[in-house]
Design an enzyme around this catalytic site. Structure first.
Site, PDB file in Angstrom:
ATOM      1  N   ASP A  95       3.237  -6.879   2.189  1.00  0.00           N
ATOM      2  CA  ASP A  95       1.978  -6.333   2.711  1.00  0.00           C
ATOM      3  C   ASP A  95       2.263  -4.999   3.402  1.00  0.00           C
ATOM      4  OD1 ASP A  95      -0.712  -6.150   3.094  1.00  0.00           O
ATOM      5  OD2 ASP A  95      -0.781  -7.437   4.861  1.00  0.00           O
ATOM      6  N   HIS A 143       0.861  -1.186   0.000  1.00  0.00           N
ATOM      7  CA  HIS A 143       0.000   0.000   0.000  1.00  0.00           C
ATOM      8  C   HIS A 143       0.895   1.232   0.000  1.00  0.00           C
ATOM      9  CE1 HIS A 143      -2.578  -3.176   1.609  1.00  0.00           C
ATOM     10  NE2 HIS A 143      -3.622  -2.451   1.272  1.00  0.00           N
ATOM     11  N   HIS A 155       2.219   3.858   8.143  1.00  0.00           N
ATOM     12  CA  HIS A 155       1.278   4.694   8.893  1.00  0.00           C
ATOM     13  C   HIS A 155       1.993   5.879   9.499  1.00  0.00           C
ATOM     14  CE1 HIS A 155      -2.320   2.262   8.776  1.00  0.00           C
ATOM     15  NE2 HIS A 155      -1.653   1.182   9.140  1.00  0.00           N
ATOM     16  N   ASN A 192      -7.470   0.084  -2.775  1.00  0.00           N
ATOM     17  CA  ASN A 192      -8.152   0.866  -1.734  1.00  0.00           C
ATOM     18  C   ASN A 192      -7.453   2.189  -1.446  1.00  0.00           C
ATOM     19  OD1 ASN A 192      -6.288  -1.116  -0.762  1.00  0.00           O
ATOM     20  ND2 ASN A 192      -6.863  -0.601   1.330  1.00  0.00           N
TER      21      ASN A 192
END
Lengths: 326, 429
Positions: B308, B65, B312, B97
């Site tokens: 994965d 991501h 953050h 997403n």
């Protein structure tokens, strides 16, 4: 895991810095809490209901979940120790304005608070606050998610010791929603640490953790069988929302299978006591004859709660004072 | 001496797809492998001495991501592709997403352009299986494919309706798009945040049972059998699911899977004192799951290891465990942890490199992940002896959320080449 939680709650001399969980505490520590609480029971009966142990200290009640009993007994306990108490109704103020938990904490620390009493819906909140609070600030866990409610467990231990004298040889049954109960988790740890003979949990499988036995209990699904010959019966509160999410069909069926009645109580030891952390749903967990009956010690639990909370608050503040001197 | 030419000399070439593990030179021209071994007559290019180092195909990460567009406060395509290059990764599949979601060609195109501009990495945007990831209407898959999406997925939003599951598989198969699935039954997961087992019992954390994964895998295996569509399972976390996959492969079903590298090291026990850096989704499972996943990796049932990667900002992890956002910033630990598997004897070196290169390449049908003649010169050069300690605050990723902070690791990337161009060098040569 236990090793690490010990480090967070205790200083190098093994004194209590926070009270977050029963997990990792030795029997001696639990006994010290009970003995200290014993010394405070007289305070409530005096004309001047105060001792000056925590004079000049500020205790902040941080309740992110509503509570009557726990919050008021913590408040009374702190006040009887002569501390100043701040009550913050957080759910209605800060978080609704988008403030993070850490922001709230920092703001209160700027007011030089000495102790936080924390209740929160998420497991691990008390640990989180203890990890992020300034050194020298104590944290009391007043209930975090499904994880722990150690002062409730200790007041229950206090009640049991008052009535039974000792823990050795006791059989204790905990009935109801173990899965969602922080009270049950803390009680099971405390009972096993204090050396009872047997802890039983009695519930349908939907209200038990996946691997309940790993908590150190015997599992029963039948109330009559489970309370046979026990010395202590602890009934847990059943939250109404458990009827949703397919955990239970109805209150009616729950009471029929797991509700405590005089008739069923007769199967326990003749000297058995009945406990409940409150508030009781009469006709769901137990009927009124049992709740108000001679074996019920439910109201004593509440008043013992003050002495037990005085004990842990004074022990933590005592460690803080020693650290300041040291 | 012509531009875009390079020789990598004296390195130990590990090219599992071609069965090569030997000290040998390679020569690059116009972004492709021109020769392995002796340089062609008259070839006179600058050279890079790789003596004592491993020369491998650039790594292919099936799931990272990058947060852009929509969550640039967590990370950007530029920041994360730079981090990827430093970790030897040259191709990344990024899930749909984002905000806006990758369900239109415009968003896919925008992501590809940003990556191209940054120039560190090949980015393969993954199209949404359903419009808005809502699980109701098909996305415009043919248009997404034309815009460069070679796979589709519904990200973290499992499809609840089995008929929509079936139809999206069939529609994707029509255009040769690979459907990638994070297998989870959302009802069984029940908003849990940790593996349903002893640790969650003790810490009072809402649990996610094994069955949340295995029910979804079983469901899709039945649909694969029904439709013949090819399916790839992402980030498996349970031993049971890996065994189910092995059985389906034995039955010649077109199914593959990957595992996130952290699942091969960490277990529920690592949650310890509610360490929010171990909050991942799917959750860390038991030691027997970890061992089962290692076995599946070794036996080639699971043919890819991914990062994965989920960077953050600090605030996302600074809260009580259940209230934190799941995920690990994993790009920079993908290779060193995979090499650690080798050091621990869990897998041989060539197979380990295969799970990061030709394994994922074959799943995607890409020409990368191998270094035969004519192959794209995406290359990763590794110092296998470098021993170093991970310091999260020095990671290049914008997210420094990792439970591996302070781990001692062996093996580090010295150079990364994308289409023959050096996009990263740790040491000046």
């Amino acid at each position: 895991m236990s090793q690490a939680s010990q480090n967070l709650q205790l200083d190098k001399q093994g004194r209590l810095l926070h009270f977050l969980t029963i997990d990792g505490l030795q029997r001696e520590m639990l006994t010290e809490i009970l003995d200290t609480a014993e010394g405070f029971t007289g305070v409530s009966e005096r004309t001047v209901k105060k001792v000056p142990l925590c004079r000049g200290k500020i205790v902040a009640n941080l309740f992110f979940e509503t509570s009557t009993r726990t919050r008021t007994t913590f408040e009374l306990a702190a006040k009887r120790l002569s501390a100043d108490v701040l009550n913050l109704n957080i759910s209605a103020s800060a978080t609704s304005k988008g403030e993070t938990l850490l922001d709230t904490l920092r703001n209160l620390e700027a007011m030089h608070v000495d102790m936080f009493v924390v209740r929160h819906a998420s497991s691990g909140t008390a640990h989180f606050i203890a990890q992020h609070a300034d050194p020298g600030v104590g944290v009391m866990n007043a209930g975090d998610g499904r994880h722990a409610h150690p002062t409730q467990a200790m007041l229950d231990m206090f009640t049991i010791r008052r009535h039974k004298g000792d823990f050795v040889g006791l059989r204790v049954a905990i009935v109801g929603d173990i899965l969602h109960s922080r009270v049950a988790r803390s009680q099971i740890l405390a009972l096993n640490t204090l050396g009872v003979t047997e802890v039983r949990v009695i519930a349908p499988q939907t209200l038990l953790p996946a691997d309940a036995r790993s908590l150190g209990v015997h599992v029963y699904h039948d109330l009559d069988e489970g309370i046979r010959d026990v010395d202590v019966i602890i009934m847990l509160r059943l939250q109404k929302e458990r009827m949703r999410g397919a955990l239970l069909p109805s209150e009616h069926e729950y009471f029929r299978l797991f509700g405590l009645t005089e008739e069923r109580l007769a199967k326990a030891d003749s000297g058995a006591i009945v406990m409940h952390p409150g508030p009781i749903n009469r006709g769901v967990e137990m009927d009124s004859q049992v709740a108000d009956g001679s074996k019920s010690v439910i109201l004593q639990q509440v008043s013992y709660g003050i002495a037990v909370r005085m004990a842990v608050i004074s022990m933590v503040i005592g460690s803080q004072n020693l650290q300041l001197q040291g | 001496m012509k531009k875009k030419q390079l020789s990598i000399l004296n390195g130990r070439l590990i090219d599992p797809a071609n069965g090569i593990d030997q000290v040998i030179d390679i020569h690059i021209d116009k972004g492709r492998i021109l020769a392995v071994g002796k340089a062609p007559e008259g070839f006179d290019a600058p050279s890079l001495n790789a003596r004592g180092q491993l020369v491998c195909p650039g790594l292919i990460d099936l799931c990272a991501h990058l947060r852009e567009p929509g969550a640039e406060h967590k990370a950007t395509i530029a920041s994360e592709t730079a981090a990827a290059a430093s970790a030897g990764i040259t191709t990344i599949v990024c899930p749909p997403n984002t905000a806006p979601i990758i369900d239109t060609p415009a968003v896919a195109g925008q992501i590809k352009n940003k990556a191209k501009k940054a120039g560190f990495c090949r980015l393969l945007p993954q199209g949404a299986r359903t419009r808005g990831l809502e699980g109701q209407q098909l996305s415009e898959m043919a248009s997404l494919k034309a815009a460069g999406c070679i796979t589709v997925s519904n990200g973290y939003n499992p499809l609840a309706n089995s008929l929509v599951q079936r139809r999206t598989l069939e529609y994707a198969a029509t255009f040769g798009l690979l459907t990638m699935i994070r297998p989870e039954d959302r009802y069984l997961a029940n908003q849990g945040c940790a593996h349903e087992g002893r640790v969650a019992d003790r810490l009072g954390l809402p649990g996610i049972p094994h069955a949340a994964e295995t029910v979804a895998v079983a469901n899709y295996l039945a649909l694969v059998e029904q439709t013949g569509a090819r399916v790839h399972f992402q980030t498996l976390s349970t031993d049971r699911a890996a065994r189910m996959l092995g059985r389906a492969q034995y039955d010649k079903q077109p199914v593959t899977a990957d595992v996130a590298i952290h699942q091969l090291f960490l277990t529920e026990l690592d949650i310890e004192e509610f360490d929010s850096n171990t909050h991942v989704h799917p959750p860390l499972r038991t030691t027997s799951d970890r061992d089962g996943l290692r076995r599946a990796i070794r036996e080639g049932i699971i043919t890819a290891i991914c990062s994965d990667h989920q960077p953050h900002e600090a605030d996302a992890k600074a809260a009580p465990f259940p209230d934190t956002e799941p995920g690990i910033s994993g790009l920079e630990t993908l290779l060193p942890l995979t090499l650690k598997l080798v050091q621990e004897g869990a897998i041989d070196l060539s197979s380990a490199i295969a799970r990061l290169t030709c394994g994922p390449a074959d799943i995607l049908g890409l020409p990368q992940g191998r270094l035969g003649l004519g192959a794209p010169a995406d290359i990763c050069i590794i110092d296998p002896d470098a021993i170093w300690t991970l310091n999260a605050s020095q990671m290049l990723s914008q997210g420094i959320n990792t439970p591996f902070d302070g781990w001692e690791l062996q093996g580090r990337v010295n150079h990364t080449l994308l289409q023959g161009r050096i996009v990263y060098s740790r040491v000046k040569s």
